[in-house]
Enzyme design. Structure first.
Site, mmCIF file in Angstrom:
data_model
loop_
_atom_site.group_PDB
_atom_site.id
_atom_site.type_symbol
_atom_site.label_atom_id
_atom_site.label_comp_id
_atom_site.label_asym_id
_atom_site.label_seq_id
_atom_site.Cartn_x
_atom_site.Cartn_y
_atom_site.Cartn_z
ATOM 1 N N LYS A 1 0.843 -39.335 -19.600
ATOM 2 C CA LYS A 1 -0.104 -38.270 -19.295
ATOM 3 C C LYS A 1 -1.415 -38.824 -18.749
ATOM 4 C CE LYS A 1 1.799 -35.054 -22.730
ATOM 5 N NZ LYS A 1 1.595 -34.358 -24.015
ATOM 6 N N SER B 1 1.570 -29.708 -27.237
ATOM 7 C CA SER B 1 0.600 -30.754 -26.881
ATOM 8 C C SER B 1 -0.550 -30.218 -26.037
ATOM 9 C CB SER B 1 1.305 -31.892 -26.128
ATOM 10 O OG SER B 1 1.826 -31.442 -24.893
#
Length: 807
Positions: free
Chosen positions: A702, A659
């Protein structure tokens, strides 16, 4: 290339309108829960339960807490009551081979009836048999038989005595037996007188006595035979009397079980055995109170255990069953599945009989359905193999594990196997199902149907209403306060957040159930009559706070610059990536600094994490993809004359996942081109070799992790996060993040390609190839090409100089 627009607040959070519900509180709902969104799994369950062929047992797979067991039990609660009740099963004594007890199959409810009838039979025998053998008729017949023996013996001896008397010889009875002596005038001749007789007379007397002795010996030889004949007559009399007393009782029982041939055959063997062992019922010292249930095992005595031979061990009693049984075995140990043979200590040794055979879950569920947790089954020694053996042979064979594996040295039993007709349902994680499929060849033969439960539900009207019914069901079952529709709407929104998708709802009903209980607690603390949305939000917030210690410690270290994260300046070759932490099952995000440095080299991208074995394979794959992208974009017309290094700064544990690969590529482009990156942005997203930004997981955590840090330092309106455009549907951000975006204090950019992201991060266009195949010199790509050209020229000059020196 047109830059993507910032996401509007409505894209960051999908609300659930309470007005969509046509109730005020969940108290108005019936609490009936349907398996909404699980059509595939329900179809598989219906098929498996309906098909009657061997091997079509079911494995229900899916994450724990998704309601697999609840859904199956709900399905079976509708199916099982309509099925016929299965038969009772009993174990009885095998009079020919006591080590091999016989199994009897009886209609439902008949097993316990037969058991009670046999107990009453034995009780009756203790009355009837003594009465029959103490009757005057029996006493007279027995006396007559014995008197006839005495008469027969007396006649034979009397005739011999008369014969002796006629020959002047007397038959004398002594303690040592019979003796003969000559007589004269009715008196026995004394020895001295006998010696005075003529020799001819003495010889004649002795010859006659010898003949009499021979005749006496012949009579004495006949007496044992006459005794045996007498005993046989007495035994025959006893059998006739016992038969006369027992047969009516047994006949009455037979008439009750006439259609059941196995039972009538058993009763016949009981009749024969009682007649042969009638004397046991005549022993006055036998305490009948110790013969039947209710006594402790330690009170068994050998004489009392002998009466167990007439009892019936009902191991499956369906007298109170309505339909097919549904059994969930919480502890699927081997003996709990297939049964066990217990032993008792007696006279310093272990003994057993068929009354100590104990049933297992397979017996209780025979003719119905058995549910087992697959993980618990596999953790129990020998249990999985025992289950497979029973399913494969279609019989339940009870074996003593201690005897089977020579753990004890004692005589045990080998009961007759019981035919098995059952549907077994294993419940477990997907990983267990896939492992068993690969490594156990028997598994796919015995469990041919898989019910794969969804992790998520659609967020349509049916899905939302399903949540409302779940809340109503839990509230009624656990006596909780009802939820108003605002609280239900907030639970629905949280279910979407847990699913990580604004278009879905989580199917992890355990998490929803926990939230319901916690929200009701806060409503009760506030003395409200029903739960409102604020109570649900309070439960969510406090749950987050309880798990926030590590997150706060990391943020504190960042604010103190112990962990270096820049959110204000612009730096070349440096970017804020976003990582997920999941301690104790609670996930949160936090930014991490990623840096890239370049130097003259041969086109290598060095992953420092991989070099020190701190990077996982997926992360290493992501870095290698970057090499492919750089080579395809900049290495067509000239060699990549550089070596680049990438690292997660201040990372002291393993790094896994791809990611951060887009952030790493941005850092490389910045280092190559020399264009600084705005540090008030953070980036997440994976990338492929064509530069397309791909979806990642944990996007909400996030974004919120970077937002929390920026908020702690002060929101300026410049900060923001770049996410993959394909993650837009996954956004269900906290309310404070949404409000900051609405007020222009924070931004979220959806990115589809690296060129879009680099322009946002640097403020410089990425640049596109013109008709001559060149990038604009003032673009990121143009600057990178120029820089790489300079490095290639330097490397060329250096190589030529090295060659000249060698020459």
């Amino acid at each position: 290339m047109a830059l993507p627009a910032k996401l509007t607040p409505d894209k960051l959070y999908r609300t659930c309108d309470p007005q969509e519900f046509n109730f005020q509180t969940t108290a108005e709902l019936d609490g009936h829960v349907n398996a909404t969104g699980q059509n595939r799994a329900i179809d598989a369950i219906t098929f498996s339960m309906g098909i009657k062929h061997d091997g079509f047992n079911l494995f229900a797979l899916g994450p724990n807490g998704t309601g697999k067991q609840t859904a199956i039990m709900h399905f079976l609660s509708d199916l099982a009551p309509n099925a016929p009740a299965p038969s009772d099963w009993c174990y009885v004594n095998n009079f020919e081979k006591p080590r091999n007890p016989k199994a009897l199959k009886l209609p439902a409810g008949k097993g316990s009836t037969l058991s009670h009838d046999m107990e009453h039979l034995v009780e009756a025998l203790f009355t009837v048999l003594p009465a029959a053998f103490s009757s005057e008729e029996y006493q007279a017949q027995e006396k007559d038989i014995r008197e006839k023996f005495q008469e027969q013996q007396g006649e034979a001896i009397g005739e011999l005595e008369k014969n002796a008397t006629d020959n002047n010889i007397a038959l004398i009875r002594t303690p040592a037996g019979f003796a003969f002596a000559p007589i004269k005038n009715g008196e026995v001749i004394k020895p001295e007188e006998f010696m005075l007789l003529k020799k001819e007379d003495r010889d004649a007397i002795e010859e006659e006595i010898s003949k009499l002795k021979t005749a006496m010996q012949s009579i004495l030889a006949q007496i044992p035979k006459w005794q045996r004949e007498t005993q046989e007559k007495i035994k025959e009399l006893n059998r006739n009397i016992a038969n006369f007393a027992v047969k009516p009782l047994i006949a009455e029982l037979k008439s009750s079980y006439e259609p059941l041939q196995e039972v009538t055959a058993f009763l016949e063997t009981v009749e024969n055995d009682v007649i042969e062992n009638f004397d046991k019922f005549l022993e006055k010292e036998t305490d009948q109170r110790e013969l039947f249930p209710g006594m402790a095992p330690g009170r068994y005595a050998q004489e009392n255990m002998s009466f167990n031979r007439y009892r019936v061990n009902v191991i499956v009693d369906n007298s109170k069953s309505e339909g097919a049984p549904v059994v969930y075995e919480d502890k699927p140990a081997c003996y709990n599945l297939v049964g066990d043979i217990e032993h008792i200590a007696q006279m310093g040794t272990l003994v057993t009989d068929f009354m100590l055979i104990k049933p297992g879950a397979l017996h209780r569920a025979n003719g119905g359905y058995l549910l087992i947790d697959a993980r618990r089954l596999l953790m129990e020694p020998l249990a999985y193999d025992a289950l497979k053996k029973a399913l494969r042979t279609r019989h339940i064979r009870i074996e003593s594990l201690a005897q089977l594996y020579s753990l004890v040295s004692t005589v045990s039993l080998e009961p007759e196997p019981i035919p098995l007709d059952i549907k077994v349902i294993l419940i477990g994680e997907r990983s267990l199902y896939y492992l068993l499929t690969v490594y156990d060849p028997d598994f796919t033969e015995l469990f041919k149907v898989a019910a794969d439960f969804e992790d998520e539900l659609p967020i349509d009207n049916a899905g939302k209403l399903s949540y409302a019914h779940i809340i109503s069901s839990i509230a009624k079952k656990d006596n909780l306060r009802p939820f108003d529709r605002g609280a239900v709407a907030r639970v629905v929104e949280h279910g979407s957040r847990l699913a990580g998708d604004s278009t879905k709802l989580t199917a992890h009903l355990q998490s929803i159930g926990d939230l319901i209980h916690e929200a009701e607690y806060y409503a009760a603390s506030a003395e409200r009559a029903f739960v409102i949305a604020e109570d649900v939000q309070h439960a969510i917030d406090t749950r987050t706070v309880r798990a926030s210690r590590i997150r706060e410690k990391i943020r504190e270290a960042t604010l103190k610059n112990a962990i270096l994260i820049d959110t204000e300046s612009e730096k070349t070759g440096q970017i804020n990536g976003l990582a997920i932490y999941s301690p104790g099952g609670q996930s949160f995000g936090h930014p991490g600094r990623i840096t890239a440095r370049i130097r003259l080299g041969k086109g290598e991208v060095i992953d420092i994490e991989r070099e020190v074995e701190m990077g996982g394979p997926i992360h290493s794959k992501g870095v290698m993809i970057l090499s492919g992208f750089l080579g395809a974009r900049f290495g067509i017309n000239q060699p990549l004359s550089l070596t680049a290094s990438l690292v997660f700064e201040q990372s002291y544990s393993g790094v896994e996942g791809d990611s951060a690969s887009s952030a790493e590529l941005y850092a490389l482009l910045s280092a190559i081109s020399g264009a600084p990156i705005r540090q008030w942005f953070a980036v997440t997203g994976s990338v492929n070799q064509y530069g397309e930004v791909q979806a990642i997981g944990g996007v909400n955590e996030k974004i919120e992790g970077f937002f929390d840090l920026c908020q702690a330092r002060g929101l300026t309106g410049k900060q923001g996060v770049l996410i993959p455009a394909s993650n837009i549907d996954n956004l269900m951000l906290r309310n404070d993040v949404v409000e900051a975006v609405r007020n222009g204090l924070f931004s979220v950019f959806p990115v589809t390609h690296i060129d879009e992201g680099i322009e946002i991060l640097t403020g410089i266009p990425a640049g596109e190839l013109d008709t001559t195949g060149n990038y604009p010199p003032d673009s990121i790509n143009g600057m990178a090409v120029g820089r790489l050209g300079e490095m290639a020229e330097k490397l060329k000059i250096f190589s030529e100089s090295s060659n000249d020196d060698e020459e």
